[in-house]
Design a protein around this motif. Structure first.
Motif, mmCIF file in Angstrom:
data_model
loop_
_atom_site.group_PDB
_atom_site.id
_atom_site.type_symbol
_atom_site.label_atom_id
_atom_site.label_comp_id
_atom_site.label_asym_id
_atom_site.label_seq_id
_atom_site.Cartn_x
_atom_site.Cartn_y
_atom_site.Cartn_z
ATOM 1 N N THR A 182 -36.467 48.145 -13.847
ATOM 2 C CA THR A 182 -36.978 47.350 -12.930
ATOM 3 C C THR A 182 -37.375 47.682 -11.586
ATOM 4 O O THR A 182 -37.240 49.001 -11.162
ATOM 5 C CB THR A 182 -36.367 46.157 -12.720
ATOM 6 N N LYS A 198 -42.744 51.108 -11.071
ATOM 7 C CA LYS A 198 -41.963 51.050 -12.419
ATOM 8 C C LYS A 198 -42.969 51.699 -13.570
ATOM 9 O O LYS A 198 -42.173 52.356 -14.260
ATOM 10 C CB LYS A 198 -41.876 49.474 -12.955
ATOM 11 N N VAL A 219 -38.850 47.851 -19.592
ATOM 12 C CA VAL A 219 -39.560 47.442 -18.283
ATOM 13 C C VAL A 219 -39.547 45.860 -18.228
ATOM 14 O O VAL A 219 -40.002 45.381 -18.888
ATOM 15 C CB VAL A 219 -40.683 48.321 -18.193
#
Length: 210
Positions: free
Chosen positions: A10, A17, A113
């Motif tokens: 994160t 990211k 993610v």
């Protein structure tokens, strides 16, 4: 059903990211990106579109049948109830899609993610370790303005919906500084990747999937 070893990745908007995830994917990890899943769900013929149109009307649909993200962004920023309604529709669908993708992941380990990894709480229970991609807030704003053609005020409003930098860093297991080049990011990620491979090996051995 066996669950693979999962890294939760994160960072604030514009932190990089995707760049970090791409590097780990090149080294053999499987990336499951909840933003990409959200785009799929709200694309033309996306599974979430009927419920979104029923809830918000046809004005939130673009000409091609996808969700008009700019229109929806404006709506939820000015109406907290609309934001809650949007999240009530999308979040369970994204969470289920992410869970399915993680279970089917073929790579060395999974990189999940999630922009709001810590804020939602749901995903922190489903990852084994967390990695924050960090950079100064002024750099976040500059990157997003360049990438998405949003003005600085809109970027700050988006950032205000996320944990602040200090809280995110305090919650992280691992942190990489992404205010430099991709090469500098790779240098930081390589030893972490090696550590994640070892954790994956131990996880598999301890769970009988060596």
């Amino acid at each position: 059903m066996h669950r693979p070893w999962v890294l939760g990745l994160t960072g604030g908007i514009g932190s990089g990211k995707s760049a970090a995830a791409d590097i780990l994917q090149q080294w053999g990890a499987t990336v499951v990106d909840t933003d990409q899943l959200a785009h799929q769900l709200t694309a033309p013929q996306g599974a979430a579109m009927p419920a979104l149109i029923q809830a918000f009307g046809t004005t939130i649909a673009a000409a091609d049948g996808s969700m008009d993200r700019a229109a929806m962004r404006e709506r939820v920023f000015h109406d907290p109830a609309a934001r809650q309604q949007l999240e009530a529709i999308l979040h369970p669908m994204i969470q289920q899609a992410a869970e399915d993708a993680v279970q089917q992941a073929p790579g060395a380990y999974v990189v999940l993610v999630v922009p709001l990894l810590f804020e939602t709480g749901h995903y922190t229970q489903r990852v084994h370790r967390t990695l924050v991609v960090d950079c100064p807030e002024d750099l976040q704003i500059a990157r997003v303005m360049q990438r998405s053609q949003l003005d600085a005020d809109m970027v700050r409003r988006i950032m205000a919906q996320q944990w602040n930098r200090q809280c995110r860093l305090a919650a992280a297991d691992d942190v990489v500084d992404n205010q430099g080049s991709l090469a500098e990011l790779q240098v930081q990620l390589w030893p972490l990747h090696q550590a994640y491979l070892e954790k994956t090996r131990l996880w598999r051995a301890n769970t009988g999937f060596a």
